[in-house]
Write a protein that holds these residues in place. Sequence first.
Motif, mmCIF file in Angstrom:
data_model
loop_
_atom_site.group_PDB
_atom_site.id
_atom_site.type_symbol
_atom_site.label_atom_id
_atom_site.label_comp_id
_atom_site.label_asym_id
_atom_site.label_seq_id
_atom_site.Cartn_x
_atom_site.Cartn_y
_atom_site.Cartn_z
ATOM 1 N N ALA A 84 0.824 -1.217 0.000
ATOM 2 C CA ALA A 84 0.000 0.000 0.000
ATOM 3 C C ALA A 84 0.854 1.261 0.000
ATOM 4 C CB ALA A 84 -0.927 -0.005 1.205
ATOM 5 N N ARG A 85 2.072 1.169 0.467
ATOM 6 C CA ARG A 85 2.923 2.346 0.586
ATOM 7 C C ARG A 85 3.909 2.496 -0.571
ATOM 8 N NH1 ARG A 85 2.891 4.777 5.461
ATOM 9 N NH2 ARG A 85 5.073 5.332 5.356
ATOM 10 N N GLN A 86 3.851 1.640 -1.589
ATOM 11 C CA GLN A 86 4.812 1.694 -2.691
ATOM 12 C C GLN A 86 4.827 3.057 -3.383
ATOM 13 O OE1 GLN A 86 3.879 -1.642 -5.195
ATOM 14 N NE2 GLN A 86 5.219 -3.025 -4.062
ATOM 15 N N GLN A 87 3.659 3.626 -3.652
ATOM 16 C CA GLN A 87 3.622 4.926 -4.319
ATOM 17 C C GLN A 87 4.229 6.012 -3.436
ATOM 18 O OE1 GLN A 87 -0.494 5.388 -5.458
ATOM 19 N NE2 GLN A 87 -0.057 4.608 -7.498
ATOM 20 N N LEU A 88 3.989 5.928 -2.130
ATOM 21 C CA LEU A 88 4.553 6.908 -1.206
ATOM 22 C C LEU A 88 6.076 6.813 -1.172
ATOM 23 C CD1 LEU A 88 4.148 9.110 0.893
ATOM 24 C CD2 LEU A 88 3.842 7.320 2.603
ATOM 25 N N VAL A 89 6.595 5.604 -1.168
ATOM 26 C CA VAL A 89 8.047 5.405 -1.182
ATOM 27 C C VAL A 89 8.645 5.996 -2.459
ATOM 28 C CG1 VAL A 89 9.879 3.661 -1.291
ATOM 29 C CG2 VAL A 89 8.002 3.400 0.348
ATOM 30 N N GLY A 90 7.984 5.757 -3.595
ATOM 31 C CA GLY A 90 8.451 6.328 -4.860
ATOM 32 C C GLY A 90 8.421 7.846 -4.851
ATOM 33 N N LEU A 91 7.353 8.416 -4.295
ATOM 34 C CA LEU A 91 7.233 9.868 -4.205
ATOM 35 C C LEU A 91 8.334 10.446 -3.323
ATOM 36 C CD1 LEU A 91 5.703 12.484 -4.786
ATOM 37 C CD2 LEU A 91 4.219 11.940 -2.849
ATOM 38 N N ARG A 92 8.592 9.806 -2.204
ATOM 39 C CA ARG A 92 9.673 10.277 -1.320
ATOM 40 C C ARG A 92 11.017 10.240 -2.035
ATOM 41 N NH1 ARG A 92 7.895 7.383 4.309
ATOM 42 N NH2 ARG A 92 6.399 8.990 4.951
ATOM 43 N N GLY A 93 11.245 9.204 -2.849
ATOM 44 C CA GLY A 93 12.480 9.117 -3.621
ATOM 45 C C GLY A 93 12.610 10.267 -4.598
ATOM 46 N N SER A 94 11.527 10.603 -5.272
ATOM 47 C CA SER A 94 11.532 11.733 -6.225
ATOM 48 C C SER A 94 11.796 13.047 -5.513
ATOM 49 C CB SER A 94 10.189 11.812 -6.954
ATOM 50 O OG SER A 94 9.987 10.689 -7.750
ATOM 51 N N ILE A 95 11.161 13.234 -4.375
ATOM 52 C CA ILE A 95 11.349 14.464 -3.596
ATOM 53 C C ILE A 95 12.812 14.601 -3.182
ATOM 54 C CG2 ILE A 95 10.826 15.550 -1.368
ATOM 55 C CD1 ILE A 95 7.944 14.442 -1.738
ATOM 56 N N SER A 96 13.371 13.517 -2.700
ATOM 57 C CA SER A 96 14.763 13.526 -2.271
ATOM 58 C C SER A 96 15.703 13.781 -3.442
ATOM 59 C CB SER A 96 15.104 12.197 -1.595
ATOM 60 O OG SER A 96 16.452 12.172 -1.205
ATOM 61 N N ALA A 97 15.449 13.120 -4.570
ATOM 62 C CA ALA A 97 16.308 13.271 -5.751
ATOM 63 C C ALA A 97 16.306 14.700 -6.275
ATOM 64 C CB ALA A 97 15.851 12.310 -6.855
ATOM 65 N N GLN A 98 15.192 15.401 -6.105
ATOM 66 C CA GLN A 98 15.098 16.779 -6.579
ATOM 67 C C GLN A 98 15.555 17.780 -5.525
ATOM 68 O OE1 GLN A 98 11.430 17.660 -8.689
ATOM 69 N NE2 GLN A 98 11.197 15.492 -9.183
ATOM 70 N N GLY A 99 15.911 17.277 -4.346
ATOM 71 C CA GLY A 99 16.471 18.132 -3.300
ATOM 72 C C GLY A 99 15.479 19.027 -2.590
ATOM 73 N N TYR A 100 14.209 18.654 -2.583
ATOM 74 C CA TYR A 100 13.208 19.493 -1.936
ATOM 75 C C TYR A 100 13.283 19.447 -0.409
ATOM 76 C CZ TYR A 100 10.940 20.027 -6.470
ATOM 77 O OH TYR A 100 10.659 20.320 -7.770
ATOM 78 N N GLY A 101 13.764 18.393 0.144
ATOM 79 C CA GLY A 101 13.840 18.288 1.602
ATOM 80 C C GLY A 101 12.516 17.835 2.197
ATOM 81 N N THR A 102 12.479 17.773 3.518
ATOM 82 C CA THR A 102 11.305 17.234 4.198
ATOM 83 C C THR A 102 10.550 18.282 5.012
ATOM 84 O OG1 THR A 102 12.678 16.571 6.064
ATOM 85 C CG2 THR A 102 12.290 14.917 4.342
ATOM 86 N N THR A 103 10.922 19.527 4.904
ATOM 87 C CA THR A 103 10.216 20.580 5.638
ATOM 88 C C THR A 103 9.006 21.050 4.845
ATOM 89 O OG1 THR A 103 11.477 22.364 4.628
ATOM 90 C CG2 THR A 103 12.405 21.368 6.635
ATOM 91 N N ALA A 104 8.120 21.777 5.501
ATOM 92 C CA ALA A 104 6.957 22.338 4.814
ATOM 93 C C ALA A 104 7.394 23.278 3.701
ATOM 94 C CB ALA A 104 6.056 23.076 5.806
ATOM 95 N N GLU A 105 8.428 24.033 3.940
ATOM 96 C CA GLU A 105 8.936 24.962 2.925
ATOM 97 C C GLU A 105 9.496 24.181 1.729
ATOM 98 O OE1 GLU A 105 9.262 28.292 0.965
ATOM 99 O OE2 GLU A 105 8.424 28.189 2.973
ATOM 100 N N GLY A 106 10.189 23.107 2.008
ATOM 101 C CA GLY A 106 10.718 22.273 0.930
ATOM 102 C C GLY A 106 9.608 21.673 0.081
ATOM 103 N N ALA A 107 8.497 21.295 0.730
ATOM 104 C CA ALA A 107 7.363 20.734 0.001
ATOM 105 C C ALA A 107 6.705 21.781 -0.899
ATOM 106 C CB ALA A 107 6.334 20.175 0.982
ATOM 107 N N ARG A 108 6.794 23.042 -0.517
ATOM 108 C CA ARG A 108 6.180 24.113 -1.311
ATOM 109 C C ARG A 108 7.054 24.536 -2.504
ATOM 110 N NH1 ARG A 108 5.476 26.182 4.020
ATOM 111 N NH2 ARG A 108 3.369 25.758 4.718
ATOM 112 N N THR A 109 8.319 24.130 -2.488
ATOM 113 C CA THR A 109 9.245 24.489 -3.552
ATOM 114 C C THR A 109 8.854 23.792 -4.849
ATOM 115 O OG1 THR A 109 11.008 24.696 -1.928
ATOM 116 C CG2 THR A 109 11.673 24.547 -4.231
ATOM 117 N N SER A 110 8.884 24.522 -5.941
ATOM 118 C CA SER A 110 8.562 23.854 -7.207
ATOM 119 C C SER A 110 9.626 24.140 -8.242
ATOM 120 C CB SER A 110 7.194 24.311 -7.719
ATOM 121 O OG SER A 110 7.129 25.705 -7.830
#
Length: 110
Positions: A84-110
């Motif tokens: 059930a969490r496979q898509q979430l794991v993939g999304l986290r990988g993409s976020i990390s690869a693009q350097g957005y970070g895990t903060t709220a501000e990082g999530a808002r970065t586009s």
Amino acid sequence: MLAIDLSRDSLAYAIRKTRERAVSSIEYTQADLLKLGSLDRQFDLLEAGGVLHHLADPWIKWRTLLSILRPGGFMFVGLYSSIARQQLVGLRGSISAQGYGTTAEGARTS
């Protein structure tokens, strides 16, 4: 309605959110699942989301929940799984690869 959580932080968040929405029909209690029988109450509906699968012996807690469920009542149980969490794991990988970070501000970065 009774909302129960072991975490004071989670209960505080729930209280804050229900107050923001002017909901006043919910009672809150901090409690351990194993001690729910001591509430001396029974319920028509139980919802346990994201809890049982974290426990060493989920069947003990399952039986505790059943003991406070009225005959004919309903219990909704949410379990997380690796499938059930496979898509979430993939999304986290993409976020990390693009350097957005895990903060709220990082999530808002586009």
